[in-house]
Design a protein around this motif. Structure first.
Motif, short mmCIF file in Angstrom:
data_model
loop_
_atom_site.label_atom_id
_atom_site.label_comp_id
_atom_site.label_asym_id
_atom_site.label_seq_id
_atom_site.Cartn_x
_atom_site.Cartn_y
_atom_site.Cartn_z
N ASN B 53 5.36 72.42 -54.63
CA ASN B 53 4.40 72.01 -55.67
C ASN B 53 4.14 73.20 -56.59
OD1 ASN B 53 3.11 73.57 -53.77
ND2 ASN B 53 1.16 72.51 -53.95
N GLY B 54 3.32 72.99 -57.62
CA GLY B 54 3.00 74.07 -58.56
C GLY B 54 3.63 73.84 -59.92
N HIS B 81 2.33 75.78 -52.40
CA HIS B 81 1.45 76.63 -53.20
C HIS B 81 0.00 76.30 -52.88
CE1 HIS B 81 -0.62 77.19 -57.29
NE2 HIS B 81 -0.57 78.34 -56.71
N LEU B 82 -0.75 77.26 -52.39
CA LEU B 82 -2.15 77.02 -52.02
C LEU B 82 -3.11 77.45 -53.12
CD1 LEU B 82 -2.07 78.34 -48.33
CD2 LEU B 82 -1.82 75.98 -49.12
N LYS B 83 -2.89 78.62 -53.66
CA LYS B 83 -3.86 79.15 -54.64
C LYS B 83 -3.17 80.21 -55.50
CE LYS B 83 -8.18 80.22 -53.41
NZ LYS B 83 -9.28 80.98 -52.77
#
Lengths: 517, 90
Positions: B53-54, B81-83
């Motif tokens: 993702n991202g 992607h978390l942050k």
């Protein structure tokens, strides 16, 4: 500062910087390189060709370069002008400026307290002869520079004190000058208060304490090799035949009490390793240094700060009784002392750095930076080993062209960051590659700022000592092969880049907040 | 990390293709948008980590990501992607 949604529900934090507006140039994005390119050309001509090591002269060069670049910018020049402001107010520049001012005050206060004299006394007490004197000089210059953080200051102090003493003891003059420069390289590279250490850390988003600790292994490997080389060469290379009273010179300059400032140095280093803010750590060192100067009689308070009050002032009648004031003729009025001189010594460099960062910002917004980077990444840095080798050689090349090593470091820093971040090379490793090669090359080539400052000091010695002739002054062209620590440090990093020794990735460990030591 | 280990970390010859474990959370700079696959990629040395993702605007940014899977033989992995933590230095 803006918070942005990345599109997948996660939050972007700490995205900094203003909304950037691109600048278009006549001739395409490569033309945005003009300000920096012209400045490099100016620096080569001024310092390399003409042999003028004048930082303010480089400021003039950067100003001219920024003006010339403007004529190639398309459209409203207001955007170009605003970019200069944006560049000059970047945090990376401001952090370095603050650190230099504090480091300057500290180092000057140590010098006022006779720290160098203390080191000379220690060498004398250890009965170091002519063959070993270059090796001892390397160690002491390295310690001194590590404490005060300025290789230029060490080059001046040691050329003035150790060089004539070493000559009288029978040390080879070229080797001795090389040892002084090597010591300057060591400290410039390793000292937490060194301007190059600070720049390397802040431009690569690394904390200074972690950077110093992580580069220790490279510095020690190179230093051990350099020390062995000075011991070997010291025995192999003869000195000048001078039958003068060497001990007289030692006694004249030796003051063991100056060694007390080793504690001042330790206060900064220990506070740094404990992770305190750079301003706080150096301030504590400064407070201790001033207290030692006064309590132990190393230097009066007036050596730290002195108001030279003009006799025409209404306060002249009582100001003279203060320990930090003296009444002088109107033309001699002013402020002086180690705090004043230590900070003021960095003013030209501060202005130069702000302008270079502005020139870099123009190159970034004009696309020139991207163009160079794309070329490097597509043609040169096509793997992590090649990327690191490119970083080592690129830093060395820029430093061989721009002779003020800190200025050169700032000019190359964005490329090191971009190339390194592409392969997720750890910020400590990037900072180490950047600083080691900056420190090394800045003291090797005959047109290097550190070499020229030392050479200028040597040229003053014939006026100081009757026995010292102009023929004893070492020409910068002679010394470059003998700056052993510089060459070994460069070699260690070249081998490290080629083999992966010391390589760390961003995933291996995190740096602390960049503004902490 | 102790003061002693700060000095000793990195005293080794590091591979160009580091490995990761599934479930591991790592901080990486996003290297590029792969034109062929249309996926975001983080190069760690020459190990390629693909994001599941991202958006493209995080290329060059430092991000926190979770390793979903990793192939030791191919030196390839997949990330979530978390942050996004920050932009690159320049």
């Amino acid at each position: 500062m803006s918070d942005t949604d990345s599109g997948d529900g996660t939050e972007i934090e700490e995205i900094s910087g203003p909304d950037v507006e691109a600048i278009e140039f006549y001739g395409g994005r490569w033309m945005s390189v003009i300000p920096i390119g012209l400045f490099i050309l100016w620096a080569i001509v001024q310092s390399g060709l003409f042999g003028i090591g004048d930082t303010t002269g480089l400021v003039a060069g950067m100003l001219v370069a920024l003006i010339v670049g403007m004529f190639f910018a398309k459209g409203d020049w207001k955007n170009y002008a605003n970019t200069i402001f944006d560049g000059m107010t970047k945090r990376v520049a401001a952090t370095a400026v603050v650190a230099w001012l504090w480091a300057g005050m500290f180092s000057n206060t140590l010098q006022a307290g006779g720290f160098v004299g203390g080191l000379v006394w220690a060498a004398n007490a250890a009965e170091v002869g002519g063959a070993l004197f270059p090796a001892a000089t390397f160690i002491l210059a390295a310690l001194f520079t590590t404490g005060i953080g300025t290789g230029y200051g060490a080059a001046v102090a040691f050329s003035a004190l150790f060089f004539p003493a070493g000559i009288l003891l029978g040390a080879n003059p070229v080797l001795l000058f090389g040892a002084i420069l090597s010591g300057a390289v060591f400290g410039d590279n390793l000292a937490p208060v060194s301007d190059t250490t600070i720049v390397s850390a802040v431009t690569q988003d690394a904390d200074i304490g972690g950077v110093v600790a992580s580069r220790f292994k490279y510095a020690i490997i190179a230093a051990v090799l350099a020390l062995a080389a000075y011991v070997f060469a010291g025995n192999a290379m003869p000195g000048l035949d001078i039958s003068q009273q060497a001990q007289d010179l030692f006694v004249q300059n030796s003051e063991p009490a100056g060694l007390l400032h080793l504690i001042s140095m330790l206060v900064v280093i220990v506070t740094a390793v404990m992770g305190r803010h750079i301003v706080e750590a150096i301030s504590w060192g400064l407070v201790v240094a001033v207290a030692f100067n006064i309590v132990f009689g190393l230097a009066p308070l007036s050596a730290v700060l002195l108001f030279k009050v003009p006799e025409t002032s209404s306060a002249a009648s009582w100001a003279g009784s203060l320990p930090i004031a003296e009444v002088v003729a109107p033309q001699n009025a002013g402020v002086t002392g180690s705090i004043y001189n230590g900070a003021a010594g960095f003013f030209p460099l501060i202005v130069l750095v702000l302008l270079i960062v502005a020139g870099s910002e123009i190159m970034i917004r004009g696309g020139g930076f991207e163009a160079i980077q794309e070329w490097l990444l597509e043609n040169v840095a096509t793997g992590v080993r090649k990327a690191e080798t490119t970083m080592v050689v690129g830093t060395a090349l820029v430093n061989s062209m721009i002779t003020i090593n800190t200025a050169a470091e700032i000019a190359i820093a964005p490329y090191i960051a971009r190339i390194g971040q592409r392969y997720n090379i750890n910020s400590y490793r990037r900072a180490n590659i950047l600083d080691a090669n900056t420190s090394a090359l800045g003291y090797i080539f005959p047109w290097g700022g550190g070499v020229l400052i030392g050479f200028a000091t040597l040229q003053g010695l014939p006026n100081q000592y009757e026995w010292f002739t102009s023929a004893m002054v070492v020409n910068p062209v002679q010394v470059w092969p003998y700056v052993f620590h510089g060459w070994f440090l460069f070699g260690v990093f070249l081998l490290s880049a080629l083999t992966g020794f010391g390589l760390e990735y961003t995933t291996d460990r995190k740096s602390k907040d960049v503004t902490r030591l | 990390m102790s003061i002693f280990s700060k000095f000793l970390t990195g005293m080794s010859f590091r591979t160009t293709t580091p490995t990761f474990e599934a479930g591991e959370e790592i901080e990486v700079y996003v290297t590029e948008l792969d034109e062929e696959s249309g996926e975001l990629v983080a190069l760690v040395g020459e190990t390629r980590l693909y994001f599941e993702n991202g958006e493209a605007d995080i290329v060059g940014c430092r991000v926190l990501a979770k390793v979903e899977s990793f192939d030791d033989a191919e030196h390839r992995g997949r990330l979530t992607h978390l942050k996004t933590l920050s932009q690159g230095s320049f």
